[in-house]
Each structure stands twice: as C-alpha cells, then as structure tokens.
Design a protein around this motif. Structure first.
Motif, mmCIF file in Angstrom:
data_model
loop_
_atom_site.group_PDB
_atom_site.id
_atom_site.type_symbol
_atom_site.label_atom_id
_atom_site.label_comp_id
_atom_site.label_asym_id
_atom_site.label_seq_id
_atom_site.Cartn_x
_atom_site.Cartn_y
_atom_site.Cartn_z
ATOM 1 N N TRP A 253 39.855 86.389 47.888
ATOM 2 C CA TRP A 253 38.524 85.830 49.317
ATOM 3 C C TRP A 253 38.435 83.966 48.824
ATOM 4 N N SER A 254 39.139 83.458 48.319
ATOM 5 C CA SER A 254 39.434 82.432 48.394
ATOM 6 C C SER A 254 39.850 82.065 49.844
ATOM 7 N N ILE A 255 40.869 83.016 50.425
ATOM 8 C CA ILE A 255 41.642 82.657 51.289
ATOM 9 C C ILE A 255 40.946 82.967 52.321
ATOM 10 N N MET A 256 40.720 84.086 52.361
ATOM 11 C CA MET A 256 39.659 84.409 53.445
ATOM 12 C C MET A 256 37.982 83.204 54.134
ATOM 13 N N ASP A 257 37.288 82.891 52.768
ATOM 14 C CA ASP A 257 36.673 82.078 52.760
ATOM 15 C C ASP A 257 37.105 80.654 53.781
ATOM 16 N N THR A 258 38.342 80.420 53.136
ATOM 17 C CA THR A 258 39.165 78.909 53.645
ATOM 18 C C THR A 258 39.166 79.139 55.606
ATOM 19 N N LYS A 259 39.175 80.563 55.439
ATOM 20 C CA LYS A 259 39.896 81.233 57.028
ATOM 21 C C LYS A 259 39.120 80.491 57.933
ATOM 22 N N LEU A 260 37.124 81.120 57.048
ATOM 23 C CA LEU A 260 35.949 81.626 57.915
ATOM 24 C C LEU A 260 35.306 80.314 58.025
ATOM 25 N N LYS A 261 36.108 79.366 57.370
ATOM 26 C CA LYS A 261 34.503 77.521 57.900
ATOM 27 C C LYS A 261 34.442 77.147 58.538
ATOM 28 N N ASN A 262 35.769 77.250 59.836
ATOM 29 C CA ASN A 262 35.561 77.190 60.758
ATOM 30 C C ASN A 262 34.890 77.830 62.189
ATOM 31 N N CYS A 263 34.666 79.390 61.814
ATOM 32 C CA CYS A 263 33.992 80.048 62.770
ATOM 33 C C CYS A 263 32.672 79.736 62.407
ATOM 34 N N ASN A 264 32.157 79.653 64.171
ATOM 35 C CA ASN A 264 30.480 79.562 63.766
ATOM 36 C C ASN A 264 29.453 81.505 64.519
ATOM 37 N N PRO A 265 29.894 81.737 63.907
ATOM 38 C CA PRO A 265 29.256 83.286 64.526
ATOM 39 C C PRO A 265 27.947 83.460 65.223
ATOM 40 N N LYS A 266 27.218 83.941 65.664
ATOM 41 C CA LYS A 266 26.391 83.625 66.579
ATOM 42 C C LYS A 266 25.228 84.776 65.859
ATOM 43 N N ASN A 267 25.699 85.816 65.289
ATOM 44 C CA ASN A 267 25.120 86.728 65.044
ATOM 45 C C ASN A 267 25.579 88.008 64.133
ATOM 46 N N GLU A 268 25.201 88.525 63.651
ATOM 47 C CA GLU A 268 26.221 89.135 62.170
ATOM 48 C C GLU A 268 27.271 90.065 63.018
ATOM 49 N N GLU B 204 29.170 89.735 65.349
ATOM 50 C CA GLU B 204 30.151 88.652 65.544
ATOM 51 C C GLU B 204 30.754 88.010 64.050
ATOM 52 N N PHE B 205 30.279 87.811 63.149
ATOM 53 C CA PHE B 205 30.558 87.522 61.574
ATOM 54 C C PHE B 205 31.561 88.804 60.734
ATOM 55 N N ILE B 206 30.559 90.100 61.793
ATOM 56 C CA ILE B 206 31.084 90.922 60.996
ATOM 57 C C ILE B 206 33.016 91.012 61.863
ATOM 58 N N LYS B 207 32.868 91.186 62.740
ATOM 59 C CA LYS B 207 33.792 91.067 63.869
ATOM 60 C C LYS B 207 35.368 90.473 63.035
ATOM 61 N N ILE B 208 34.534 88.951 63.223
ATOM 62 C CA ILE B 208 35.145 87.887 63.012
ATOM 63 C C ILE B 208 36.020 88.043 61.257
ATOM 64 N N VAL C 118 40.357 88.663 60.281
ATOM 65 C CA VAL C 118 40.966 87.561 59.292
ATOM 66 C C VAL C 118 41.321 88.697 58.266
ATOM 67 N N TRP C 119 40.870 90.072 57.706
ATOM 68 C CA TRP C 119 41.349 90.754 57.070
ATOM 69 C C TRP C 119 42.355 91.712 57.683
ATOM 70 N N ASP C 120 42.374 91.499 58.434
ATOM 71 C CA ASP C 120 43.362 92.484 59.075
ATOM 72 C C ASP C 120 44.912 91.640 59.294
ATOM 73 N N THR C 121 44.218 90.347 59.833
ATOM 74 C CA THR C 121 45.409 89.294 60.345
ATOM 75 C C THR C 121 46.652 88.884 59.206
ATOM 76 N N LEU C 122 45.907 89.109 57.748
ATOM 77 C CA LEU C 122 46.499 88.673 56.405
ATOM 78 C C LEU C 122 47.805 88.849 56.390
ATOM 79 N N SER C 123 48.963 88.016 56.258
ATOM 80 C CA SER C 123 50.355 88.429 56.166
ATOM 81 C C SER C 123 50.754 89.137 55.252
ATOM 82 N N TRP C 124 52.037 90.448 55.172
ATOM 83 C CA TRP C 124 52.374 91.341 53.694
ATOM 84 C C TRP C 124 52.518 90.246 52.696
#
Length: 229
Positions: free
Chosen positions: A169-184, A186-190, A194-200
């Motif tokens: 969750w902390s890793i994802m939180d870091t990746k989301l810091k520079n994201c500025n979604p306009k609505n819910e 868009e945020f869910i999509k972002i 991030v979850w789907d592109t986490l490296s194995w």
C-alpha cells in the motif's frame, strides 16, 4: 498506539483521520505531553474576530464571495487486494463500510482469491493470511473460509509490520502522489492501473520477506520490526 508499534498509516485508518494530523499529534505529545497545542488566548481570539468582520465587510462592499465551500470530510473509497508467490488478485473497490456479508460476497468471492490460490498450489496446501478486522474474524467469515482453505487464525493484534501488504500500500501511495484525478471514476481508473502494473519482482520480494519478518520478531522477542520495513 504509536508506542505500541502502529504506523502512522495504521493509526490514521483506525481513527479515521488524516496522516498529517496524526504526525502533528505525535509531535505535540513527544514535545509537550499533550495532543493539541495551547489554547488560543483572548488577544488571538480578538484578532480572529476582527479579521472575520473585515472579510464580511469586504464581501458586502465588492458583492463577491471570498468564502469557498468545502466538505468537512472528503469522500473515501476502500480498496482490497491479495498477493502470494505468482498470484495477484484483481483490485476490489468498495464504496462504504465493510461488514461480514460484504467481505464474503463482494471481496472474497468477487476477487476469486481462493480459486486462484488453489489453481497455483492445490486445495488446502496454502494458508490465507488476513488481519484482525472484525469482518475478517467474525464467526460466519471464519466458517466460510475454513471450509475452503487453511486460515491463519488468530492473527496477532497491532502487527501491521508483519503484513507485507502494508508495504505494498505504501508503494502504491508513492506512485499516486503526483496523480491529480478530477473525479472518483478517474481516480479508480488510475489506482487500478497502478495495481495492475506492479512488477512481479516487487510482489515476489514482499512475499518472500515474510520469512525474515518472522525471524526478526522472534529475535526481538515480539517487539515491533517497523523500523526494518
């Protein structure tokens, strides 16, 4: 709570307040022995009243609003996901609170976590780890899970440092810091992306770290290992 080894994020979630306020409280407690700063005196209160009067007069004079409406509590969503060696569920988005029914039907069943783990390791040849949240440990939930898999029960309280998913969750939180979604939406999509592109490799390292976490806890005789992760 902090002295017991809980992270700022864990305290924030449990008390349902922002992490910034938690940090301020901890700082105040360590320096002054109390949560809040000193109460404002009469002089400060007088200045605040004068400022309020000035703003009201300026608003009437220019016929324009200088006040901005702001919701006291911003809308929040809850996310859930599970990882294992070579296994990652879809990210589950929950609007609102989670009870036993929601946990079983909207999270466990919807995520297919049991089916995914069974196909990778075989039935009852793996252990399902979850924290001690009430929906997780209710009689109905444990009965449902124990009929389908091995469950690590009970899980020790106040032990987020033992759970690798907290680091994820902390890793994802870091990746989301520079994201500025306009609505819910868009945020869910972002956040889903991030979850789907986490490296194995990242997921594998977190899962394998469980062995070291257990050794550290034994070595430190049950003390927090939060400083190591």
């Amino acid at each position: 709570m902090h002295n017991q080894g809980k992270s700022i994020r864990e305290i924030s979630r449990e008390l349902k307040i922002g992490t910034k306020k938690v940090r301020v409280w901890i700082k105040n407690w360590n320096s002054e022995g109390r949560l809040c700063n000193k109460k404002r005196g009469r002089k400060r209160k007088k200045i605040c009243n004068q400022l309020k009067y000035f703003v009201e007069q300026e608003t009437k004079l220019h016929r324009s609003s200088v006040f901005i409406e702001k919701k006291k509590f911003e809308k929040k969503i809850m996310i859930w996901g599970a990882i294992a060696h070579d296994v990652q569920t879809d990210l589950i988005i929950i609007n609102g609170t989670v009870n036993t029914e929601c946990y079983i039907h909207d999270i466990i069943k919807k995520s297919n976590v049991i089916q995914l783990a069974n196909s990778e390791y075989g039935e009852f040849k793996w252990i399902f780890q979850q924290d001690g949240a009430r929906p997780h440990t209710s009689k109905k939930t444990l009965t449902y899970l124990k009929q389908r898999c091995n469950v690590l029960d009970p899980w020790p309280p106040n032990s987020p440092d033992l759970n690798p998913i907290e680091n994820l969750w902390s890793i994802m939180d870091t990746k989301l810091k520079n994201c500025n979604p306009k609505n819910e939406e868009e945020f869910i999509k972002i956040i889903t992306n991030v979850w789907d592109t986490l490296s194995w490799k990242t997921l594998e390292n977190l899962v394998i770290s469980m062995y070291k976490r257990i050794d550290l806890v034994i070595e430190r005789e049950g003390e927090s290992i939060n400083s190591f992760y």
